[in-house]
Scaffold this motif. Structure first.
Motif, PDB file in Angstrom:
ATOM      1  N   LEU A 154     -36.675 -20.700  42.551  1.00  0.00           N
ATOM      2  CA  LEU A 154     -35.627 -19.708  42.305  1.00  0.00           C
ATOM      3  C   LEU A 154     -35.929 -18.420  43.071  1.00  0.00           C
ATOM      4  O   LEU A 154     -35.033 -17.832  43.702  1.00  0.00           O
ATOM      5  N   ILE A 155     -37.191 -17.981  43.033  1.00  0.00           N
ATOM      6  CA  ILE A 155     -37.595 -16.781  43.780  1.00  0.00           C
ATOM      7  C   ILE A 155     -37.393 -16.987  45.281  1.00  0.00           C
ATOM      8  O   ILE A 155     -36.874 -16.112  45.980  1.00  0.00           O
ATOM      9  N   ILE A 156     -37.791 -18.173  45.771  1.00  0.00           N
ATOM     10  CA  ILE A 156     -37.618 -18.483  47.199  1.00  0.00           C
ATOM     11  C   ILE A 156     -36.144 -18.458  47.576  1.00  0.00           C
ATOM     12  O   ILE A 156     -35.763 -17.909  48.623  1.00  0.00           O
ATOM     13  N   TYR A 157     -35.287 -19.041  46.719  1.00  0.00           N
ATOM     14  CA  TYR A 157     -33.845 -19.080  47.000  1.00  0.00           C
ATOM     15  C   TYR A 157     -33.267 -17.665  47.067  1.00  0.00           C
ATOM     16  O   TYR A 157     -32.482 -17.349  47.972  1.00  0.00           O
ATOM     17  N   ILE A 158     -33.677 -16.804  46.128  1.00  0.00           N
ATOM     18  CA  ILE A 158     -33.192 -15.425  46.132  1.00  0.00           C
ATOM     19  C   ILE A 158     -33.655 -14.699  47.394  1.00  0.00           C
ATOM     20  O   ILE A 158     -32.880 -13.968  48.033  1.00  0.00           O
ATOM     21  N   ILE A 159     -34.923 -14.914  47.792  1.00  0.00           N
ATOM     22  CA  ILE A 159     -35.452 -14.296  49.017  1.00  0.00           C
ATOM     23  C   ILE A 159     -34.643 -14.748  50.227  1.00  0.00           C
ATOM     24  O   ILE A 159     -34.288 -13.942  51.104  1.00  0.00           O
ATOM     25  N   ILE A 160     -34.338 -16.051  50.295  1.00  0.00           N
ATOM     26  CA  ILE A 160     -33.574 -16.592  51.429  1.00  0.00           C
ATOM     27  C   ILE A 160     -32.180 -15.967  51.480  1.00  0.00           C
ATOM     28  O   ILE A 160     -31.712 -15.540  52.545  1.00  0.00           O
ATOM     29  N   LEU A 161     -31.501 -15.897  50.332  1.00  0.00           N
ATOM     30  CA  LEU A 161     -30.148 -15.332  50.291  1.00  0.00           C
ATOM     31  C   LEU A 161     -30.157 -13.857  50.683  1.00  0.00           C
ATOM     32  O   LEU A 161     -29.329 -13.421  51.500  1.00  0.00           O
ATOM     33  N   VAL A 162     -31.094 -13.099  50.114  1.00  0.00           N
ATOM     34  CA  VAL A 162     -31.131 -11.652  50.365  1.00  0.00           C
ATOM     35  C   VAL A 162     -31.541 -11.355  51.811  1.00  0.00           C
ATOM     36  O   VAL A 162     -30.898 -10.547  52.496  1.00  0.00           O
TER      37      VAL A 162
END
Length: 311
Positions: free
Chosen positions: A38-46
């Protein structure tokens, strides 16, 4: 390649849904993995969203190089959004089933985004080739119309090709186990569940890999051979260093993406554990690293980011 006898009619089951095994063999780590991804996904999106935003808003980033980078960042968001949300849902709910239609749709979009990434990386290499080897003609050759055409060529041809390839895969009969030993519907693990001969499907996969993998890679290698040759002929060490720095980020991404993809698909054995780790690398970790690779040594992007954040 698979040549097995068809099961008798009474033992044959045509599955209408699959089970994505994912990381079910690590039951104690399910919530840790959920939080991590989830943290990785948020980092990728941001991070990719920020790059896309600043390349559209900042007047200093309106060159062809940043136009392609904006498209690449948008592509990375699309790419991870095909696999990561489903994986997060499976980790959170422990309901790992996916319908045959949903599996086919996921496979199609993974294929189309992966093939587009190969093409777009080739286009970005061509942009660097023109900028360094033919700098006087660069504004004329890489005008806005040409840039749009190159991005369109990266996206559009793969759409019918990958529709045909996905339809070929899901025209197979699936019987026996319905467990896909992967965290998304990838072709090699799906082939393992098919009844009968998958030779034609595997040959079609090889053809597509050559068309969208080996040919783009050879074009990129050819471009960089010419680029490096031209840079080494430059008289000033400062000019050579500056020219190398404009290419290093792209070259790093090429090595990471193509290297992991080639190891994944050209290995003689597609064992579940190794395939999942390698797939994590090129479907999730590289999209997370790409914004950092492109910004750490790029002064223009750093300045645009500071302006956006009012630093």
């Amino acid at each position: 390649m698979k040549h097995q006898e068809k099961p008798t009619e009474e033992n044959r089951t045509q599955w209408m849904e699959f089970v994505l095994v994912g990381f079910a063999d690590m039951p104690r780590l399910q919530w840790f993995l959920f939080g991590l991804f989830l943290i990785i996904y948020i980092i990728i999106l941001v991070s990719n969203g920020t790059i896309f935003l600043i390349t559209k808003m900042d007047s200093a980033l309106q060159s062809p190089m940043y136009y392609f980078l904006a498209n690449f960042s948008f592509l990375e968001i699309c790419y991870v959004s095909v696999t990561l949300p489903r994986m997060l849902m499976n980790l959170a709910t422990q309901r790992r089933t996916i319908s045959l239609i949903a599996c086919a749709i996921q496979m199609y979009f993974v294929l189309i985004f992966a093939s587009t990434e190969c093409s777009l990386l080739t286009v970005m290499a061509y942009d660097r080739y023109v900028a360094i080897c033919n700098p006087l003609h660069y504004p004329l050759v890489m005008n806005h119309r040409v840039c749009i055409q190159l991005v369109s060529v990266s996206w559009i041809p793969g759409i019918p090709i990958q529709i045909g390839q996905t339809c070929q895969v899901f025209s197979l009969n699936f019987c026996g186990s319905n467990q896909i030993d992967h965290f998304f519907c990838d072709m090699p693990p799906v082939f393992k569940l098919a009844c009968g001969d998958t030779f034609v499907n595997e040959m079609l996969l090889c053809i597509v890999l050559v068309f969208y993998g080996m040919i783009p890679l050879l074009l990129i290698v050819g471009s960089y051979t010419k680029i490096i040759s031209t840079i080494l002929k430059l008289p000033s060490a400062t000019t050579r260093a500056k020219a190398f720095s404009t290419c290093s980020s792209h070259l790093t991404v090429v090595v990471l993406f193509f290297g992991s993809a080639i190891i994944t698909y050209l290995r003689p054995s597609h064992s579940g554990g190794a395939s999942k780790v390698l797939s994590l690398f090129y479907t999730i970790l590289i999209p997370m690293l790409n914004p950092m690779i492109y910004t750490l040594r790029n002064k223009d992007v750093i300045m645009a980011l500071r302006k956006l954040l009012c630093i």
